[in-house]
Design a protein around this motif. Structure first.
Motif, PDB file in Angstrom:
ATOM      1  N   SER A 168       0.857  -1.183   0.000  1.00  0.00           N
ATOM      2  CA  SER A 168       0.000   0.000   0.000  1.00  0.00           C
ATOM      3  C   SER A 168       0.889   1.228   0.000  1.00  0.00           C
ATOM      4  N   ALA A 169       0.347   2.337  -0.486  1.00  0.00           N
ATOM      5  CA  ALA A 169       1.142   3.557  -0.616  1.00  0.00           C
ATOM      6  C   ALA A 169       1.423   4.176   0.742  1.00  0.00           C
ATOM      7  N   LEU A 170       2.597   4.770   0.864  1.00  0.00           N
ATOM      8  CA  LEU A 170       2.949   5.493   2.079  1.00  0.00           C
ATOM      9  C   LEU A 170       2.161   6.800   2.130  1.00  0.00           C
ATOM     10  N   ASP A 171       1.626   7.122   3.305  1.00  0.00           N
ATOM     11  CA  ASP A 171       0.780   8.297   3.495  1.00  0.00           C
ATOM     12  C   ASP A 171       1.502   9.271   4.422  1.00  0.00           C
ATOM     13  N   PHE A 172       1.987  10.383   3.855  1.00  0.00           N
ATOM     14  CA  PHE A 172       2.746  11.331   4.673  1.00  0.00           C
ATOM     15  C   PHE A 172       1.885  11.928   5.782  1.00  0.00           C
ATOM     16  N   ASP A 173       0.604  12.155   5.513  1.00  0.00           N
ATOM     17  CA  ASP A 173      -0.285  12.690   6.552  1.00  0.00           C
ATOM     18  C   ASP A 173      -0.282  11.785   7.782  1.00  0.00           C
ATOM     19  N   ARG A 174      -0.153  10.493   7.562  1.00  0.00           N
ATOM     20  CA  ARG A 174      -0.227   9.535   8.654  1.00  0.00           C
ATOM     21  C   ARG A 174       1.120   9.327   9.344  1.00  0.00           C
ATOM     22  N   VAL A 175       2.177   9.196   8.552  1.00  0.00           N
ATOM     23  CA  VAL A 175       3.481   8.852   9.141  1.00  0.00           C
ATOM     24  C   VAL A 175       4.378  10.061   9.362  1.00  0.00           C
ATOM     25  N   GLY A 176       4.088  11.186   8.678  1.00  0.00           N
ATOM     26  CA  GLY A 176       4.958  12.350   8.766  1.00  0.00           C
ATOM     27  C   GLY A 176       5.222  12.839  10.185  1.00  0.00           C
ATOM     28  N   PRO A 177       4.180  13.037  11.019  1.00  0.00           N
ATOM     29  CA  PRO A 177       4.433  13.533  12.371  1.00  0.00           C
ATOM     30  C   PRO A 177       5.357  12.628  13.182  1.00  0.00           C
ATOM     31  N   HIS A 178       5.230  11.305  12.992  1.00  0.00           N
ATOM     32  CA  HIS A 178       6.084  10.365  13.729  1.00  0.00           C
ATOM     33  C   HIS A 178       7.528  10.464  13.253  1.00  0.00           C
ATOM     34  N   LEU A 179       7.719  10.563  11.934  1.00  0.00           N
ATOM     35  CA  LEU A 179       9.072  10.654  11.397  1.00  0.00           C
ATOM     36  C   LEU A 179       9.724  11.980  11.772  1.00  0.00           C
ATOM     37  N   LEU A 180       8.970  13.075  11.666  1.00  0.00           N
ATOM     38  CA  LEU A 180       9.538  14.383  11.963  1.00  0.00           C
ATOM     39  C   LEU A 180       9.916  14.534  13.424  1.00  0.00           C
ATOM     40  N   SER A 181       9.250  13.804  14.301  1.00  0.00           N
ATOM     41  CA  SER A 181       9.581  13.886  15.730  1.00  0.00           C
ATOM     42  C   SER A 181      10.963  13.314  16.019  1.00  0.00           C
TER      43      SER A 181
ATOM     44  N   TRP B 291       4.149   0.018   9.889  1.00  0.00           N
ATOM     45  CA  TRP B 291       5.537  -0.405  10.117  1.00  0.00           C
ATOM     46  C   TRP B 291       6.420   0.810  10.404  1.00  0.00           C
ATOM     47  N   LEU B 292       6.226   1.892   9.643  1.00  0.00           N
ATOM     48  CA  LEU B 292       7.022   3.096   9.859  1.00  0.00           C
ATOM     49  C   LEU B 292       6.714   3.726  11.216  1.00  0.00           C
ATOM     50  N   ILE B 293       5.436   3.762  11.572  1.00  0.00           N
ATOM     51  CA  ILE B 293       5.053   4.356  12.851  1.00  0.00           C
ATOM     52  C   ILE B 293       5.665   3.567  14.007  1.00  0.00           C
ATOM     53  N   ALA B 294       5.594   2.226  13.902  1.00  0.00           N
ATOM     54  CA  ALA B 294       6.185   1.401  14.949  1.00  0.00           C
ATOM     55  C   ALA B 294       7.696   1.596  15.014  1.00  0.00           C
ATOM     56  N   GLY B 295       8.328   1.687  13.841  1.00  0.00           N
ATOM     57  CA  GLY B 295       9.770   1.893  13.816  1.00  0.00           C
ATOM     58  C   GLY B 295      10.160   3.230  14.412  1.00  0.00           C
ATOM     59  N   ALA B 296       9.355   4.271  14.112  1.00  0.00           N
ATOM     60  CA  ALA B 296       9.647   5.595  14.661  1.00  0.00           C
ATOM     61  C   ALA B 296       9.507   5.592  16.183  1.00  0.00           C
ATOM     62  N   ARG B 297       8.498   4.906  16.683  1.00  0.00           N
ATOM     63  CA  ARG B 297       8.315   4.842  18.138  1.00  0.00           C
ATOM     64  C   ARG B 297       9.463   4.112  18.811  1.00  0.00           C
ATOM     65  N   LYS B 298       9.905   3.014  18.210  1.00  0.00           N
ATOM     66  CA  LYS B 298      11.039   2.274  18.751  1.00  0.00           C
ATOM     67  C   LYS B 298      12.291   3.145  18.763  1.00  0.00           C
ATOM     68  N   MET B 299      12.481   3.884  17.663  1.00  0.00           N
ATOM     69  CA  MET B 299      13.643   4.754  17.575  1.00  0.00           C
ATOM     70  C   MET B 299      13.583   5.840  18.645  1.00  0.00           C
ATOM     71  N   ALA B 300      12.394   6.402  18.849  1.00  0.00           N
ATOM     72  CA  ALA B 300      12.241   7.463  19.838  1.00  0.00           C
ATOM     73  C   ALA B 300      12.475   6.956  21.255  1.00  0.00           C
ATOM     74  N   GLU B 301      12.075   5.712  21.493  1.00  0.00           N
ATOM     75  CA  GLU B 301      12.255   5.134  22.825  1.00  0.00           C
ATOM     76  C   GLU B 301      13.698   4.707  23.066  1.00  0.00           C
ATOM     77  N   GLY B 302      14.473   4.615  21.979  1.00  0.00           N
ATOM     78  CA  GLY B 302      15.867   4.221  22.113  1.00  0.00           C
ATOM     79  C   GLY B 302      16.051   2.736  22.349  1.00  0.00           C
ATOM     80  N   SER B 303      15.017   1.925  22.042  1.00  0.00           N
ATOM     81  CA  SER B 303      15.126   0.480  22.227  1.00  0.00           C
ATOM     82  C   SER B 303      15.339  -0.188  20.894  1.00  0.00           C
ATOM     83  N   SER B 304      15.832  -1.385  20.903  1.00  0.00           N
ATOM     84  CA  SER B 304      16.112  -2.127  19.687  1.00  0.00           C
ATOM     85  C   SER B 304      14.883  -2.895  19.258  1.00  0.00           C
ATOM     86  N   ALA B 305      14.640  -2.896  17.960  1.00  0.00           N
ATOM     87  CA  ALA B 305      13.519  -3.656  17.413  1.00  0.00           C
ATOM     88  C   ALA B 305      13.892  -5.116  17.336  1.00  0.00           C
TER      89      ALA B 305
END
Length: 215
Positions: free
Chosen positions: A142-155, A181-195
């Motif tokens: 499915s296509a990536l949606d910047f409206d959905r994932v952008g805030p998580h990535l920009l944080s 997947w991107l949102i989960a990855g961004a949250r993991k990155m923000a928490e500083g934990s390993s996926a």
């Protein structure tokens, strides 16, 4: 008279290239739109028969400005014809008074940038372009949606967000929901934990999900 106002098509290198300087507005518009359809990466071709009735009522410089803005925003505009028509309708009426033309619909704006990161406009634009590239060149379910994932990535900041996107590109064949997947990855990155490794997709109440990016 219109060549200096941005309507005539881009100059060609050939010595026999046609000179549009003294052509009618309609001829110059058609030539420029033909040029844009061939040279600009539009999501859909501009239909001269659809947009000409709107553009031909404008002053040459206004018509040229609309086409230039479309060219600059080509990667973000999914409906070029609708964009042109709506842009024309937003202009003041020729008889003045400040009244706007009736708007059937709005031109499609670029995805919004989170307000809390006003200094990150440039990063948001770069991430948008990266998502457009991934949608066009990587096989995703499915296509990536910047409206959905952008805030998580920009944080995360640009460089960490780019790392998450690179991980998605590398694991595209195993990802079922790229946006989640991107949102989960961004949250993991923000928490500083390993996926967890890609082969150990966690199970949640909503069923099996692919592992977020390995950080």
């Amino acid at each position: 008279r219109l060549a200096t106002e941005g309507i005539a098509p881009e100059p060609q290198s050939s010595a026999t290239a046609r000179d549009f300087t003294n052509e009618t507005l309609e001829t110059q518009l058609k030539a420029h739109i033909d040029w844009m359809n061939k040279q600009v990466g539009l999501h859909a071709p501009i239909l001269f028969e659809e947009v000409a009735p709107h553009l031909l009522h404008l002053e040459p410089e206004n018509a040229g400005e609309i086409l230039r803005r479309l060219e600059e925003s080509a990667s973000e505009v999914r409906n070029p014809n609708g964009y042109i028509i709506a842009a024309v309708k937003k202009l003041p009426l020729p008889n003045g008074g400040g009244a706007k033309r009736a708007e059937a619909f709005e031109p499609e704006p670029p995805p919004p940038v989170p307000r809390q990161r006003s200094a990150g406009n440039a990063d948001a634009e770069k991430l948008q372009r990266r998502l457009v590239w991934l949608n066009q060149h990587i096989q995703l379910p499915s296509a990536l949606d910047f409206d959905r994932v952008g805030p998580h990535l920009l944080s995360l900041g640009y460089h960490m967000a780019l790392e998450v996107l690179n991980n998605l590109e590398e694991n595209a064949s195993t990802v079922r929901d790229p946006n989640a997947w991107l949102i989960a990855g961004a949250r993991k990155m923000a928490e500083g934990s390993s996926a967890p490794p890609a082969s150990r997709a966690p199970v949640t109440s909503r069923g099996s999900r692919q592992a977020p990016p390995a950080l």
